[in-house]
Design a protein around this motif. Sequence first.
Motif, PDB file in Angstrom:
ATOM      1  N   TYR A 211      -9.637 -19.052  81.640  1.00 42.70           N
ATOM      2  CA  TYR A 211     -10.277 -19.410  80.394  1.00 42.70           C
ATOM      3  C   TYR A 211     -11.463 -20.323  80.710  1.00 42.70           C
ATOM      4  O   TYR A 211     -11.800 -20.598  81.637  1.00 42.70           O
TER       5      TYR A 211
ATOM      6  N   GLU B 211     -12.750 -21.431  74.708  1.00 48.45           N
ATOM      7  CA  GLU B 211     -11.522 -21.230  74.636  1.00 48.45           C
ATOM      8  C   GLU B 211     -10.548 -22.498  74.674  1.00 48.45           C
ATOM      9  O   GLU B 211      -9.675 -22.627  74.095  1.00 48.45           O
TER      10      GLU B 211
ATOM     11  N   LEU C 195      -4.205 -17.166  74.706  1.00 48.69           N
ATOM     12  CA  LEU C 195      -5.527 -16.616  75.102  1.00 48.69           C
ATOM     13  C   LEU C 195      -5.524 -15.272  74.933  1.00 48.69           C
ATOM     14  O   LEU C 195      -6.603 -14.693  74.193  1.00 48.69           O
ATOM     15  N   GLU C 196      -4.427 -14.388  74.884  1.00 48.11           N
ATOM     16  CA  GLU C 196      -4.074 -13.093  74.523  1.00 48.11           C
ATOM     17  C   GLU C 196      -4.461 -12.969  73.006  1.00 48.11           C
ATOM     18  O   GLU C 196      -5.346 -12.079  72.630  1.00 48.11           O
TER      19      GLU C 196
ATOM     20  N   ARG D  68      -8.263 -13.837  72.116  1.00 51.79           N
ATOM     21  CA  ARG D  68      -9.175 -12.645  72.788  1.00 51.79           C
ATOM     22  C   ARG D  68      -9.052 -11.637  71.709  1.00 51.79           C
ATOM     23  O   ARG D  68     -10.041 -10.944  71.424  1.00 51.79           O
TER      24      ARG D  68
ATOM     25  N   LYS E 207     -10.827 -12.088  68.447  1.00 49.48           N
ATOM     26  CA  LYS E 207     -12.657 -12.026  68.709  1.00 49.48           C
ATOM     27  C   LYS E 207     -12.670 -10.598  69.075  1.00 49.48           C
ATOM     28  O   LYS E 207     -13.856 -10.494  68.567  1.00 49.48           O
TER      29      LYS E 207
END
Length: 257
Positions: A5, A9, A240-241, A244, A247
């Motif tokens: 990351y 993030e 994070l998944e 992302r 985004k």
Amino acid sequence: MSERYDSSEMMTVTAARALHNGQSCFVGIGLPSEAANLARLTHAPDVVLIYESGTLQTKPEVLPLSIGDGELCETALTTVSVPEMFRYWVQGGQIDVGFLGAAQVDKYANLNTTLIGDYTQPKVRLPGGGGAPEMATCTGEIFITLKHSKRTFVDAADFITTVGFGRDGTARDNVPNIGRGPTRIITDLCVMQPDTQTKELTVTSLHPGVTRAQVEEATGWAIRFAADLGETPEPDDHELEVLRDLKARTEKHHSEA
């Protein structure tokens, strides 16, 4: 910083984790919007997102470009006028948490979005306060999200647009019907919180891989560190998944618009 990351993030996930399920949150555009929606899509599905344009309980599928983005009204439970937003919801104490940013933050968490330099002959004029002074006064607590640098984190703000704890840390003492003010400052290096006694900003958590020296070098005063200084937990794979994916959806949506 980890290869898993980046610093942005890390900031977003840390800010998202600070929100709790069921809270009402006044959201700004940019990183605050990312963080608030990440919280809604992960650990806090019932967080109530409120945008300055008057949209209540907003659940956007993509991140808005501005507070006037149609995505906000389309996915909100209802929309009220801006005067009602500030008079009833903000000044009425109906909002638990608000996110703010600034051009300058000083050691007592005062925010400057008015000017840089001398008031009569400023080097730079900034956009001004907007709704930030009312938010910092009436919202339950304030989270501040900023990139860490000496240019931003200064010993004393050139102008106090939005009061944190005043020039000496006592601005909120014995003042009735006022929010707690800034309770957490989240940067790309660390998390700061006001000292319980002096209200001076103190580092309570360093992000993984960040040293005290890096924070000291990026801060415009002799920054203090908590006795029980911790390490900020890393983002997990699920966070994070989700971030992302959010985004990526946003970029695709706005590129096709």
